[in-house]
Design a protein around this motif. Sequence first.
Motif, short mmCIF file in Angstrom:
data_model
loop_
_atom_site.label_atom_id
_atom_site.label_comp_id
_atom_site.label_asym_id
_atom_site.label_seq_id
_atom_site.Cartn_x
_atom_site.Cartn_y
_atom_site.Cartn_z
N ILE A 28 15.29 -26.00 -12.60
CA ILE A 28 14.55 -27.24 -12.33
C ILE A 28 13.72 -27.57 -13.55
CG2 ILE A 28 12.84 -28.34 -10.84
CD1 ILE A 28 13.66 -26.41 -8.65
N VAL A 29 13.74 -28.83 -13.94
CA VAL A 29 12.91 -29.29 -15.06
C VAL A 29 11.66 -29.92 -14.46
CG1 VAL A 29 12.78 -30.79 -17.07
CG2 VAL A 29 14.96 -29.70 -16.48
N LEU A 30 10.50 -29.36 -14.81
CA LEU A 30 9.23 -29.88 -14.31
C LEU A 30 8.84 -31.14 -15.08
CD1 LEU A 30 7.30 -26.51 -13.93
CD2 LEU A 30 8.45 -27.84 -12.16
N PRO A 31 7.92 -31.95 -14.54
CA PRO A 31 7.52 -33.20 -15.22
C PRO A 31 6.94 -32.97 -16.61
CG PRO A 31 6.73 -33.22 -12.96
CD PRO A 31 7.31 -31.86 -13.21
N ASP A 32 6.33 -31.80 -16.85
CA ASP A 32 5.76 -31.57 -18.19
C ASP A 32 6.79 -31.00 -19.17
OD1 ASP A 32 6.06 -29.09 -17.09
OD2 ASP A 32 4.00 -28.42 -17.49
N GLY A 33 8.06 -30.87 -18.76
CA GLY A 33 9.12 -30.45 -19.68
C GLY A 33 9.51 -29.00 -19.55
N ARG A 34 8.78 -28.20 -18.79
CA ARG A 34 9.13 -26.79 -18.64
C ARG A 34 10.33 -26.66 -17.72
NH1 ARG A 34 4.01 -23.94 -16.48
NH2 ARG A 34 3.92 -25.86 -15.30
N VAL A 35 11.11 -25.60 -17.92
CA VAL A 35 12.29 -25.35 -17.09
C VAL A 35 12.03 -24.09 -16.28
CG1 VAL A 35 14.75 -24.82 -17.08
CG2 VAL A 35 13.81 -26.42 -18.78
N VAL A 36 12.21 -24.20 -14.97
CA VAL A 36 12.04 -23.06 -14.08
C VAL A 36 13.40 -22.71 -13.52
CG1 VAL A 36 10.94 -22.24 -11.97
CG2 VAL A 36 9.70 -23.79 -13.48
N THR A 37 13.78 -21.42 -13.67
CA THR A 37 15.08 -20.96 -13.20
C THR A 37 14.86 -19.94 -12.11
OG1 THR A 37 15.98 -21.30 -15.40
CG2 THR A 37 17.25 -19.91 -13.91
N GLY A 38 15.65 -20.02 -11.04
CA GLY A 38 15.51 -19.04 -9.96
C GLY A 38 16.54 -19.29 -8.89
N TYR A 39 16.48 -18.47 -7.86
CA TYR A 39 17.39 -18.58 -6.75
C TYR A 39 16.84 -19.58 -5.74
CZ TYR A 39 19.55 -14.34 -8.52
OH TYR A 39 20.18 -13.42 -9.30
N ALA A 40 17.72 -20.35 -5.17
CA ALA A 40 17.32 -21.25 -4.10
C ALA A 40 17.23 -20.45 -2.81
CB ALA A 40 18.31 -22.39 -3.96
N VAL A 41 16.07 -20.48 -2.16
CA VAL A 41 15.87 -19.70 -0.96
C VAL A 41 15.81 -20.66 0.22
CG1 VAL A 41 14.32 -18.11 0.23
CG2 VAL A 41 14.59 -17.98 -2.25
N GLU A 42 16.62 -20.40 1.21
CA GLU A 42 16.59 -21.21 2.41
C GLU A 42 15.50 -20.69 3.33
OE1 GLU A 42 20.31 -21.63 4.37
OE2 GLU A 42 21.41 -21.91 2.50
N PRO A 43 14.85 -21.58 4.06
CA PRO A 43 13.80 -21.11 4.97
C PRO A 43 14.38 -20.24 6.08
CG PRO A 43 14.23 -23.45 5.32
CD PRO A 43 15.01 -23.03 4.10
N ALA A 44 13.59 -19.28 6.50
CA ALA A 44 14.05 -18.36 7.54
C ALA A 44 14.19 -19.11 8.86
CB ALA A 44 13.06 -17.21 7.69
N LYS A 45 15.27 -18.86 9.53
CA LYS A 45 15.51 -19.51 10.83
C LYS A 45 15.08 -18.55 11.92
CE LYS A 45 19.42 -22.06 8.98
NZ LYS A 45 20.86 -22.25 9.00
N PRO A 46 14.22 -19.01 12.82
CA PRO A 46 13.79 -18.11 13.90
C PRO A 46 14.93 -17.84 14.87
CG PRO A 46 12.95 -20.31 14.27
CD PRO A 46 13.61 -20.32 12.93
#
Length: 153
Positions: A46-64
């Motif tokens: 993901i590219v943040l508005p200030d230009g930084r790039v954040v890389t990571g795994y997409a985590v789905e919310p836990a389903k009860p």
Amino acid sequence: MNEPTRYPATHDTAAVEVHRPTPLAPVYAAPLVPVTPGGIPAVASIVLPDGRVVTGYAVEPAKPEPVATKPAVSRTAVNIALGGIGFGAVCGGFVLLTTFIAALAALVHQLIILAAVIFGGWVAVQVFSASGTSSGTTVNIRKAVFKRNHFHG
């Protein structure tokens, strides 16, 4: 056996021993089966508005977990619970009723005292008032003479 490696001490450190473990041989040789990484999620950037790039795994919310159905409550248990609630409400009502009766009795007592004070004050004013006119006959007696129990005026 595996002998530890010894490093000589220098002027600012103490002597250090490093132990390197020896791997154990497997008891049985299992064939290696390639496994496809199907459970590993894709990496997202993901590219943040200030230009930084954040890389990571997409985590789905836990389903009860779905809520298990509650067992039916017996009619007797419901009646007992409602009886307890009703008894508690009645007890509170009795407390309020006795408080109301006590307050009403105090009010009647004070009204009786007030009536006695007002009536007593009215009687006192009637007795001790200096009125110029009275409703009775006034007789001024001067030089009254009683002879043989007979009045001569």
